[in-house]
Design a protein around this motif. Sequence first.
Motif, short mmCIF file in Angstrom:
data_model
loop_
_atom_site.label_atom_id
_atom_site.label_comp_id
_atom_site.label_asym_id
_atom_site.label_seq_id
_atom_site.Cartn_x
_atom_site.Cartn_y
_atom_site.Cartn_z
N ILE A 72 4.44 -1.89 -1.52
CA ILE A 72 4.07 -2.40 -2.84
C ILE A 72 5.04 -3.48 -3.29
O ILE A 72 4.64 -4.53 -3.80
CB ILE A 72 4.01 -1.25 -3.86
N ARG A 73 6.34 -3.24 -3.09
CA ARG A 73 7.35 -4.24 -3.48
C ARG A 73 7.17 -5.54 -2.71
O ARG A 73 7.20 -6.64 -3.29
CB ARG A 73 8.76 -3.68 -3.26
N GLU A 74 6.98 -5.43 -1.40
CA GLU A 74 6.83 -6.63 -0.57
C GLU A 74 5.53 -7.37 -0.90
O GLU A 74 5.50 -8.60 -0.92
CB GLU A 74 6.88 -6.25 0.91
N SER A 75 4.46 -6.62 -1.16
CA SER A 75 3.18 -7.24 -1.51
C SER A 75 3.28 -7.98 -2.84
O SER A 75 2.73 -9.07 -3.00
CB SER A 75 2.07 -6.18 -1.58
N ALA B 50 6.40 8.77 3.82
CA ALA B 50 5.18 8.04 3.42
C ALA B 50 5.37 7.39 2.06
O ALA B 50 4.95 6.24 1.84
CB ALA B 50 3.99 9.00 3.40
N ASP B 51 6.00 8.11 1.12
CA ASP B 51 6.24 7.56 -0.22
C ASP B 51 7.18 6.35 -0.15
O ASP B 51 6.97 5.34 -0.85
CB ASP B 51 6.84 8.62 -1.14
N LYS B 52 8.21 6.45 0.69
CA LYS B 52 9.13 5.32 0.84
C LYS B 52 8.42 4.11 1.43
O LYS B 52 8.63 2.97 1.00
CB LYS B 52 10.31 5.73 1.74
N LEU B 53 7.55 4.37 2.42
CA LEU B 53 6.80 3.28 3.04
C LEU B 53 5.86 2.63 2.04
O LEU B 53 5.75 1.40 1.97
CB LEU B 53 6.01 3.81 4.24
N LYS B 54 5.18 3.46 1.23
CA LYS B 54 4.25 2.94 0.22
C LYS B 54 4.99 2.10 -0.82
O LYS B 54 4.55 1.00 -1.16
CB LYS B 54 3.52 4.10 -0.47
N GLU C 98 5.96 -9.29 -4.07
CA GLU C 98 6.78 -10.48 -3.84
C GLU C 98 5.94 -11.59 -3.20
O GLU C 98 6.05 -12.77 -3.57
CB GLU C 98 7.97 -10.13 -2.95
N ILE C 99 5.09 -11.22 -2.24
CA ILE C 99 4.22 -12.21 -1.60
C ILE C 99 3.22 -12.77 -2.61
O ILE C 99 2.95 -13.98 -2.64
CB ILE C 99 3.47 -11.57 -0.40
N ALA C 100 2.68 -11.90 -3.48
CA ALA C 100 1.75 -12.35 -4.53
C ALA C 100 2.44 -13.36 -5.45
O ALA C 100 1.83 -14.36 -5.84
CB ALA C 100 1.25 -11.16 -5.32
N ARG C 101 3.70 -13.08 -5.79
CA ARG C 101 4.45 -14.00 -6.66
C ARG C 101 4.62 -15.36 -5.98
O ARG C 101 4.44 -16.42 -6.61
CB ARG C 101 5.82 -13.41 -6.98
N LYS C 102 4.94 -15.36 -4.69
CA LYS C 102 5.14 -16.62 -3.97
C LYS C 102 3.83 -17.40 -3.86
O LYS C 102 3.83 -18.63 -3.99
CB LYS C 102 5.70 -16.32 -2.58
N TYR C 103 2.72 -16.70 -3.62
CA TYR C 103 1.42 -17.38 -3.57
C TYR C 103 1.11 -18.04 -4.92
O TYR C 103 0.63 -19.17 -4.98
CB TYR C 103 0.31 -16.39 -3.23
N SER C 104 1.39 -17.31 -6.00
CA SER C 104 1.12 -17.84 -7.34
C SER C 104 1.96 -19.08 -7.62
O SER C 104 1.47 -20.08 -8.15
CB SER C 104 1.39 -16.76 -8.39
N GLU C 105 3.25 -19.03 -7.25
CA GLU C 105 4.13 -20.18 -7.46
C GLU C 105 3.69 -21.38 -6.63
O GLU C 105 3.90 -22.53 -7.03
CB GLU C 105 5.57 -19.79 -7.12
N ALA C 106 3.07 -21.10 -5.47
CA ALA C 106 2.59 -22.18 -4.61
C ALA C 106 1.24 -22.72 -5.07
O ALA C 106 0.73 -23.69 -4.49
CB ALA C 106 2.49 -21.69 -3.17
#
Length: 231
Positions: free
Chosen positions: A53-56, A45-49, A58-66
């Motif tokens: 978090i890392r993938e989210s 569960a910790d690994k999944l969390k 990264e997506i937040a960063r891409k949205y911001s750059e866009a």
Amino acid sequence: MLNFRADWNVQFLFVGIALTVMLLSEPLMAQSSKKTNVKQINVQADKLKDSFIRESAEIARKYSEAGDYEKSREMLEVIQSIQKDVPGVKAMITQLNEKLMSSNSSDFDIDVARNWSTPAGLVAKGKMVRIQAMGTYDFVADIKTTVEGLPHSTAMKELADGIPTGALMGIVISQEKGKPKMSKPFLIGEKAEFTPRADGVLMIGLNLPAGHKSTGKLKVRISGYIRRGSN
């Protein structure tokens, strides 16, 4: 014969003890196995969390750059809902809020003689709008009074309560059961950040008495969550 019986009694005693140990050890082994399984599940569960978090992030960063700051902030808020103390997330949300409030800006003038501007734009419930204004104007009012002071009826009754006379203010006109509903006026002055309580049309004007003859123009900039007619 007595010794024989005693030996059998001892043997039965050992057998009884052995059976008891076996019966008691099975639940203990099962509990130990369950604890091991729970620990393994916790690790997974910790690994999944952490991965989420890392993938989210990264997506937040891409949205911001866009340039989609709102979706970027939403992704960061999802991270906070899972783990509040992720380093840097709170600061990033603050930066995105400022970008949101600074973007989508629009400038226009208010003719003081008209009191109210044309509709400033459409606003959404719970979405903040920033309003900035600058300029001066000539406040002229032809109001007859007596030694008792300015009247509270006629022209003066149209002034909004709690707003300084002559100050820039705003209202939101929404719909309730198919009928227009006007919000309580709010002070703008030089700058205000306002969060509407309902979807509607933002109107910006001056708190002036009826029949005034004021002249001049004021410059206004609105930004944030607002949609202008030309957008």
